[in-house]
Design a protein around this motif. Sequence first.
Motif, PDB file in Angstrom:
ATOM      1  N   ILE A   1      23.192  63.669 141.034  1.00  0.00           N
ATOM      2  CA  ILE A   1      22.214  64.618 140.360  1.00  0.00           C
ATOM      3  C   ILE A   1      22.943  65.143 139.204  1.00  0.00           C
ATOM      4  CG2 ILE A   1      20.722  66.269 140.386  1.00  0.00           C
ATOM      5  CD1 ILE A   1      20.004  64.007 142.046  1.00  0.00           C
ATOM      6  N   GLN A   2      23.013  64.437 137.940  1.00  0.00           N
ATOM      7  CA  GLN A   2      23.936  65.036 136.854  1.00  0.00           C
ATOM      8  C   GLN A   2      23.109  66.138 136.215  1.00  0.00           C
ATOM      9  OE1 GLN A   2      25.047  61.597 134.848  1.00  0.00           O
ATOM     10  NE2 GLN A   2      26.464  60.548 136.483  1.00  0.00           N
ATOM     11  N   ARG A   3      21.718  65.772 136.017  1.00  0.00           N
ATOM     12  CA  ARG A   3      20.741  66.569 135.359  1.00  0.00           C
ATOM     13  C   ARG A   3      19.213  66.691 135.820  1.00  0.00           C
ATOM     14  NH1 ARG A   3      22.625  65.069 130.245  1.00  0.00           N
ATOM     15  NH2 ARG A   3      21.539  66.599 129.202  1.00  0.00           N
ATOM     16  N   PRO A   4      18.419  67.400 135.469  1.00  0.00           N
ATOM     17  CA  PRO A   4      17.049  67.412 136.068  1.00  0.00           C
ATOM     18  C   PRO A   4      16.468  66.207 136.274  1.00  0.00           C
ATOM     19  CG  PRO A   4      17.513  69.336 134.838  1.00  0.00           C
ATOM     20  CD  PRO A   4      18.727  68.677 134.571  1.00  0.00           C
ATOM     21  N   ALA A   5      16.504  65.526 134.806  1.00  0.00           N
ATOM     22  CA  ALA A   5      16.253  63.955 134.884  1.00  0.00           C
ATOM     23  C   ALA A   5      16.461  63.089 135.853  1.00  0.00           C
ATOM     24  CB  ALA A   5      16.164  63.563 133.215  1.00  0.00           C
ATOM     25  N   ASN A   6      17.817  63.103 136.543  1.00  0.00           N
ATOM     26  CA  ASN A   6      18.283  62.486 137.555  1.00  0.00           C
ATOM     27  C   ASN A   6      17.586  62.688 138.983  1.00  0.00           C
ATOM     28  OD1 ASN A   6      21.163  62.968 135.877  1.00  0.00           O
ATOM     29  ND2 ASN A   6      20.501  60.793 136.219  1.00  0.00           N
ATOM     30  N   ALA A   7      17.284  63.914 138.915  1.00  0.00           N
ATOM     31  CA  ALA A   7      16.782  64.296 140.228  1.00  0.00           C
ATOM     32  C   ALA A   7      15.155  63.840 140.222  1.00  0.00           C
ATOM     33  CB  ALA A   7      16.497  65.806 140.530  1.00  0.00           C
ATOM     34  N   ILE A   8      14.435  63.675 139.081  1.00  0.00           N
ATOM     35  CA  ILE A   8      13.150  63.277 138.906  1.00  0.00           C
ATOM     36  C   ILE A   8      13.016  61.785 139.228  1.00  0.00           C
ATOM     37  CG2 ILE A   8      11.339  63.132 137.457  1.00  0.00           C
ATOM     38  CD1 ILE A   8      11.721  65.786 136.709  1.00  0.00           C
ATOM     39  N   LYS A   9      14.082  61.312 138.823  1.00  0.00           N
ATOM     40  CA  LYS A   9      14.202  59.835 138.852  1.00  0.00           C
ATOM     41  C   LYS A   9      14.217  59.224 140.325  1.00  0.00           C
ATOM     42  CE  LYS A   9      17.290  55.631 137.793  1.00  0.00           C
ATOM     43  NZ  LYS A   9      17.704  55.539 139.023  1.00  0.00           N
ATOM     44  N   GLU A  10      15.159  59.999 140.881  1.00  0.00           N
ATOM     45  CA  GLU A  10      15.245  59.680 142.424  1.00  0.00           C
ATOM     46  C   GLU A  10      14.194  59.930 143.200  1.00  0.00           C
ATOM     47  OE1 GLU A  10      17.921  58.244 143.737  1.00  0.00           O
ATOM     48  OE2 GLU A  10      19.285  58.538 142.173  1.00  0.00           O
ATOM     49  N   MET A  11      13.359  61.271 142.834  1.00  0.00           N
ATOM     50  CA  MET A  11      12.398  61.347 143.750  1.00  0.00           C
ATOM     51  C   MET A  11      11.037  60.562 143.290  1.00  0.00           C
ATOM     52  SD  MET A  11      12.365  65.609 144.171  1.00  0.00           S
ATOM     53  CE  MET A  11      12.796  66.179 142.178  1.00  0.00           C
TER      54      MET A  11
ATOM     55  N   GLY B   1      20.132  56.903 151.161  1.00  0.00           N
ATOM     56  CA  GLY B   1      19.872  58.141 151.723  1.00  0.00           C
ATOM     57  C   GLY B   1      20.466  59.291 151.142  1.00  0.00           C
ATOM     58  N   GLU B   2      20.890  59.356 149.829  1.00  0.00           N
ATOM     59  CA  GLU B   2      21.408  60.423 149.216  1.00  0.00           C
ATOM     60  C   GLU B   2      20.784  61.459 148.402  1.00  0.00           C
ATOM     61  OE1 GLU B   2      26.220  59.981 148.693  1.00  0.00           O
ATOM     62  OE2 GLU B   2      25.275  58.520 147.942  1.00  0.00           O
ATOM     63  N   ALA B   3      19.753  60.778 147.838  1.00  0.00           N
ATOM     64  CA  ALA B   3      18.944  61.491 146.777  1.00  0.00           C
ATOM     65  C   ALA B   3      18.480  63.222 147.209  1.00  0.00           C
ATOM     66  CB  ALA B   3      17.690  60.856 146.341  1.00  0.00           C
ATOM     67  N   LEU B   4      17.758  63.081 148.508  1.00  0.00           N
ATOM     68  CA  LEU B   4      17.234  64.564 148.726  1.00  0.00           C
ATOM     69  C   LEU B   4      18.568  65.215 149.439  1.00  0.00           C
ATOM     70  CD1 LEU B   4      13.823  63.925 150.591  1.00  0.00           C
ATOM     71  CD2 LEU B   4      14.347  64.806 148.402  1.00  0.00           C
ATOM     72  N   ALA B   5      19.266  64.608 149.971  1.00  0.00           N
ATOM     73  CA  ALA B   5      20.700  65.240 150.312  1.00  0.00           C
ATOM     74  C   ALA B   5      21.194  66.030 149.241  1.00  0.00           C
ATOM     75  CB  ALA B   5      21.506  64.413 151.251  1.00  0.00           C
ATOM     76  N   SER B   6      21.856  65.336 148.199  1.00  0.00           N
ATOM     77  CA  SER B   6      22.309  65.747 147.206  1.00  0.00           C
ATOM     78  C   SER B   6      21.621  66.780 146.423  1.00  0.00           C
ATOM     79  CB  SER B   6      22.612  64.625 146.072  1.00  0.00           C
ATOM     80  OG  SER B   6      23.417  63.602 146.629  1.00  0.00           O
ATOM     81  N   ILE B   7      20.164  66.799 146.226  1.00  0.00           N
ATOM     82  CA  ILE B   7      19.264  67.776 145.702  1.00  0.00           C
ATOM     83  C   ILE B   7      19.434  68.859 146.513  1.00  0.00           C
ATOM     84  CG2 ILE B   7      16.957  68.551 145.037  1.00  0.00           C
ATOM     85  CD1 ILE B   7      16.770  65.509 144.466  1.00  0.00           C
ATOM     86  N   SER B   8      19.485  68.718 147.744  1.00  0.00           N
ATOM     87  CA  SER B   8      19.241  70.144 148.586  1.00  0.00           C
ATOM     88  C   SER B   8      20.870  70.919 148.706  1.00  0.00           C
ATOM     89  CB  SER B   8      19.167  69.689 150.134  1.00  0.00           C
ATOM     90  OG  SER B   8      20.262  69.075 150.682  1.00  0.00           O
ATOM     91  N   HIS B   9      21.865  70.149 148.152  1.00  0.00           N
ATOM     92  CA  HIS B   9      23.247  70.714 148.121  1.00  0.00           C
ATOM     93  C   HIS B   9      23.237  71.605 146.900  1.00  0.00           C
ATOM     94  CE1 HIS B   9      25.181  69.519 151.621  1.00  0.00           C
ATOM     95  NE2 HIS B   9      24.707  68.118 151.566  1.00  0.00           N
ATOM     96  N   VAL B  10      22.645  71.365 145.909  1.00  0.00           N
ATOM     97  CA  VAL B  10      22.663  72.111 144.521  1.00  0.00           C
ATOM     98  C   VAL B  10      21.115  72.783 144.224  1.00  0.00           C
ATOM     99  CG1 VAL B  10      24.454  70.813 143.504  1.00  0.00           C
ATOM    100  CG2 VAL B  10      21.859  69.976 143.318  1.00  0.00           C
ATOM    101  N   ALA B  11      20.356  73.029 145.210  1.00  0.00           N
ATOM    102  CA  ALA B  11      19.172  73.576 144.848  1.00  0.00           C
ATOM    103  C   ALA B  11      18.446  73.808 146.162  1.00  0.00           C
ATOM    104  CB  ALA B  11      18.105  72.771 144.081  1.00  0.00           C
TER     105      ALA B  11
END
Length: 756
Positions: A26-36, A102-112
């Motif tokens: 998750i380098q920036r918000p756009a990466n988080a949205i892409k994963e979701m 299986g890393e998208a939500l896990a990565s987001i939850s560690h920084v948000a």
Amino acid sequence: MALLAAGVIRRLDEAVVNRIAAGEIIQRPANAIKEMIENCLDAKSTSIQVTVKEGGLKLIQIQDNGTGIRKEDMDIVCERFTTSKLQTFEDLSRISTYGFRGEALASISHVAHVTITTKTADGRCAYRASYSDGKLKAPPKPCAGNQGTQITVEDLFYNVTTRRKALKNASEEYAKIVDVVSRYAIHNSGISFSVKKQGETVADVRTLSNATIVDNIRSIYGNAVSRELIEVTCEDAKLAFRMKGYISNANYSVKKCIFLLFINSRLVESSALRKAIETVYAAYLPKNTHPFLYLSLEIAPQNVDVNVHPTKHEVHFLHEDLIIERVQQQVESALLGANASRMYFTQTLLPGASISSKELGKAVASSSSTEGKSEKVYAHQMVRTDFREQKLDAFLQPVSKPQAAKPSMVAPAASIAEPSAAQPDTEMEELQDSDMLEAAADPVRPEDTALSSAGQKESECTLPDIVPPRKRLRKTSDVEMTEDSAGSEMTAACSPRRRIINLTSVLSLQQEINDQALKSLQEMLGSLTFVGCVSPQWALAQYQTKLYLMNTTQLSQELFYQILIYDFGNFGVLRLSEPAPLYDLAILALDSPESGWTEEDGPKEGLAEYIGQFLQKKSEMLKDYFSLEIDEEGNLTGLPLLMENYVPPLEGLPMFVLRLATEVNWDDEKECFQSFSKECALFYSIRKQYILEDTDLSHRQNEELGSNPTSWKWTVEHVLYKAFRTYLMPPKHFSEDGNVLQLANLPDLYKVFERC
């Protein structure tokens, strides 16, 4: 010499490991949205809605109508390496879903801070749970909800200070989010997408589930792209790949390449493929311009390695060079097949080089009946209009019903009055029903009656009820002003007997206008043929074989500024039928958002009172030099008469009064005259916000308001553009800043038609 001790290798804490991994994915918000979004697509969603606040750093909310998450899986959904997409490593060779690690939500939850609300098709209710650092904060709670999943991400990078500081531009981050959603929306044409800012009612991107790929391209990138698209398809069984997509033809180009590449429905980038395709377009597009490309490649899953980048925006595949070469050939073939017709754009700015007398003779030969022998004029050189021709409606000025004067109205009714009594040597001489151009050439006739302040009583009727006197035109722009009974140097706002103005500041401003004037543009304005109004701000005009789009607002503003400088101290008066209190006008201006007033500026009443007193102190100078009359009670009673048949839009009077007090430099003589003239010219210019266009009111409403929707068009054509031809000395920057744009050229149009 002391020996250097070897460093101790330690096992990193799990929280540190997870946060480092999250920063890679998750380098920036756009990466988080892409994963979701990819998770939503894997869940068979047909509707995906994205809501963002502060560029995604404060809030990201994404909602779908997919299969949802089972309650039993909510405990581990945000843990690393938990997925429903694969079970063994061999499954990667035939993976067909977006996610697999299986890393998208896990990565987001560690920084948000993450909150998930989900409901399955067979679930009796929805469940909501919050997560932090991949762990469930509390057991899921039942709640109301629609089928599908809603994921809320708050305070992204709250615990990574350096990353959050680097992403401080919320607008830039939101633009990247819109770009990502737009790309997925185009590729997934059977799914409805929308993205908007929190609190906004209108989405910045919105597509329908029944829209095609071309419909989505049109909705997102506009008609200019969609109407120039070519469909490309390719299939090669030997290389085990299939391609489909849409590319722009040679008629379309942009400064930056728009390249949408999907491999096995995954949004990726390929610099090698981009360079190969742009090499093909280099032979078709102008230098430093690029095409629009949307390509979707379907490659056998066993030939694709998707696990080569943390964000999965790059993939590797077998036979890469051969596939790129095959795609390049297909694109080149499609462009060759669509090259039967081309669109050519002419120079949009006015040409600086003057036209030769020979070429000018060819262009106007068709309209000249006095020439005996002339060269043959071809169809593409023929000028089919004559700027000297007049229309019948030029003599039929639209009449508006006079409005009843009300104290609360912003724009009191106006009537033309004679020149100020303080200027006894400034008289306006009437002419008969001859045209203004004829009046400029005729000598003064002694039998013409003159309006004088002692001889006539001021009129109390509104402007359309009287016929204003015609006045002679200025033929030259000499700086020296003298009294001349022949009226050889008169403009629309002057009189036969002029006051001699020898102020150095005024003469200097006049010289500046002369120095900045562009002769070729002045000649064009003097011979143009008015075509029609596009809007109150823009109009079309023809000069020889060229069609121009002209900024009426800027041209009229420059015209009135030049009139104010050249006719300095020699104006008639537009008398207001009812005095307008400066205090009330200032209050109206301060109430307008355009004024920019804030509570820090002080109370409006105090500011309005100061403005009224300040302008009242300047009333003697304003009346003497500019015919702007203010009485002893602080009421505005008269405005300068700059041009016949023209009254400024009085709706702008409050802002005019306010800007006189705030924008004029009253300390320096030259700066004062210049800034006052510019503000007055801005007030007199025709502006869109003060014009009721045809589409704004019904015929019945127009009658009730006493307005004529066509009167502004008549004024533009028969007053303003007539004055442009005669008076305006356009500055050089008009040919460079888009105020005069060349739209079409007859010879170039013929070249296009010959190719069709």
